[in-house]
Design an enzyme around this catalytic site. Structure first.
Site, PDB file in Angstrom:
ATOM      1  CB  SER A  21      13.857 -16.339 -18.966  1.00  0.00           C
ATOM      2  OG  SER A  21      14.003 -15.886 -17.648  1.00  0.00           O
ATOM      3  CG  MET A  95      15.957  -3.377 -15.346  1.00  0.00           C
ATOM      4  SD  MET A  95      16.067  -4.322 -13.816  1.00  0.00           S
ATOM      5  CE  MET A  95      17.494  -3.540 -13.073  1.00  0.00           C
ATOM      6  CG  HIS A 114      12.739  -9.029  -5.635  1.00  0.00           C
ATOM      7  ND1 HIS A 114      13.364  -7.968  -6.256  1.00  0.00           N
ATOM      8  CD2 HIS A 114      13.506  -9.332  -4.557  1.00  0.00           C
ATOM      9  CE1 HIS A 114      14.452  -7.649  -5.574  1.00  0.00           C
ATOM     10  NE2 HIS A 114      14.558  -8.453  -4.545  1.00  0.00           N
ATOM     11  CG  ASP A 150      11.844  -5.034  -4.860  1.00  0.00           C
ATOM     12  OD1 ASP A 150      11.132  -5.154  -5.869  1.00  0.00           O
ATOM     13  OD2 ASP A 150      13.073  -4.826  -4.922  1.00  0.00           O
TER      14      ASP A 150
HETATM   15  C1  GRF Z   1      14.391 -12.104 -12.766  1.00  0.00           C
HETATM   16  O1  GRF Z   1      15.343 -12.656 -11.922  1.00  0.00           O
HETATM   17  C2  GRF Z   1      13.332 -11.370 -11.978  1.00  0.00           C
HETATM   18  O2  GRF Z   1      13.064 -11.944 -10.731  1.00  0.00           O
HETATM   19  C3  GRF Z   1      13.959 -10.009 -11.796  1.00  0.00           C
HETATM   20  O3  GRF Z   1      14.621  -9.764 -13.010  1.00  0.00           O
HETATM   21  C4  GRF Z   1      14.969 -11.002 -13.632  1.00  0.00           C
HETATM   22  C5  GRF Z   1      14.371 -10.986 -15.006  1.00  0.00           C
HETATM   23  O4  GRF Z   1      14.759 -12.088 -15.766  1.00  0.00           O
HETATM   24  N1  GRF Z   1      12.979  -9.017 -11.435  1.00  0.00           N
HETATM   25  P1  GRF Z   1      14.080 -12.373 -17.169  1.00  0.00           P
HETATM   26  O5  GRF Z   1      14.219 -11.127 -18.012  1.00  0.00           O
HETATM   27  O6  GRF Z   1      12.637 -12.740 -16.923  1.00  0.00           O
HETATM   28  O7  GRF Z   1      14.856 -13.524 -17.744  1.00  0.00           O
END
Ligand code: GRF
Length: 193
Positions: A21, A95, A114, A150
């Protein structure tokens, strides 16, 4: 600091592992006339990442790397990035931990988002931990990536109020709405002279 090169948009790669997203919001931002970036590459460590669909929808080249061997994989990613003349990397729900070597190779050019008010709640399960600790606020942070998880210099943060009725799901949703606004703002901040 990353320097913008005038009216020409800076080439950007977005790294994802899941829903994407934030990727979607960054693509929309990049399409604006005054946006400082153009997204030229999407990288994922997960062939099933839902966010890969945005590569197809918006016709952006996407590459999946299986990460069987971290060093070899990163070498392949670096050569892809150099071939495409990418100058800024945005991690958006990616990840995998990047190696020190990778981070050094693109020093000051890697950003991450984050879902907490760093330095609080580094790592995973941020919303669960914030709720369990009865925090009044959570939020999100865009920061530069350094070799500690982080922990790089903070670019921008946005606070989000946690209400008594919030669950992990509802808080995730509320914070994501803010993430989608914060990441573009942070990019503007970093790239405006
Ligand atoms: C988000 O909450 C971001 O802050 C974290 O992972 C999530 C990723 O969400 N690092 P998306 O894949 O962008 O929807």
């Amino acid at each position: 600091m990353v320097q913008s090169t005038g009216p020409k948009k800076m080439k950007c790669a977005v790294f994802i592992s899941g829903t994407g997203s934030n990727l979607k919001s960054l693509i929309k931002f990049s399409k604006k006339k005054n946006s400082p970036i153009s997204i030229e590459l999407i990288i994922s460590d997960n062939s099933k990442a839902k966010g890969l669909k945005f590569g197809k929808i918006f016709n952006i080249s996407s590459k999946v790397f299986n990460y069987k061997d971290n060093i070899i994989t990163e070498k392949k990613i670096i050569s892809e990035i150099k071939n495409k003349k990418i100058k800024i990397i945005c991690l958006a729900g990616f990840m995998k931990i990047l190696s020190k070597y990778f981070i050094k190779s693109f020093k000051g050019k890697i950003l991450n988002i984050h879902p907490s008010l760093l330095p609080k709640y580094k790592g995973l399960d941020t919303h669960q931990r914030a709720i369990s600790n009865s925090e009044k606020y959570s939020g999100c942070t865009v920061h530069f990536v350094n070799s500690k998880l982080d922990s790089g210099k903070i670019i921008l943060q946005k606070k989000v109020k946690i209400s008594k009725s919030d669950t992990v799901k509802s808080l995730t949703k509320k914070v994501l709405v803010q993430e989608h606004k914060l990441y573009p703002k942070a990019i503007d901040k970093v790239l405006s002279l």
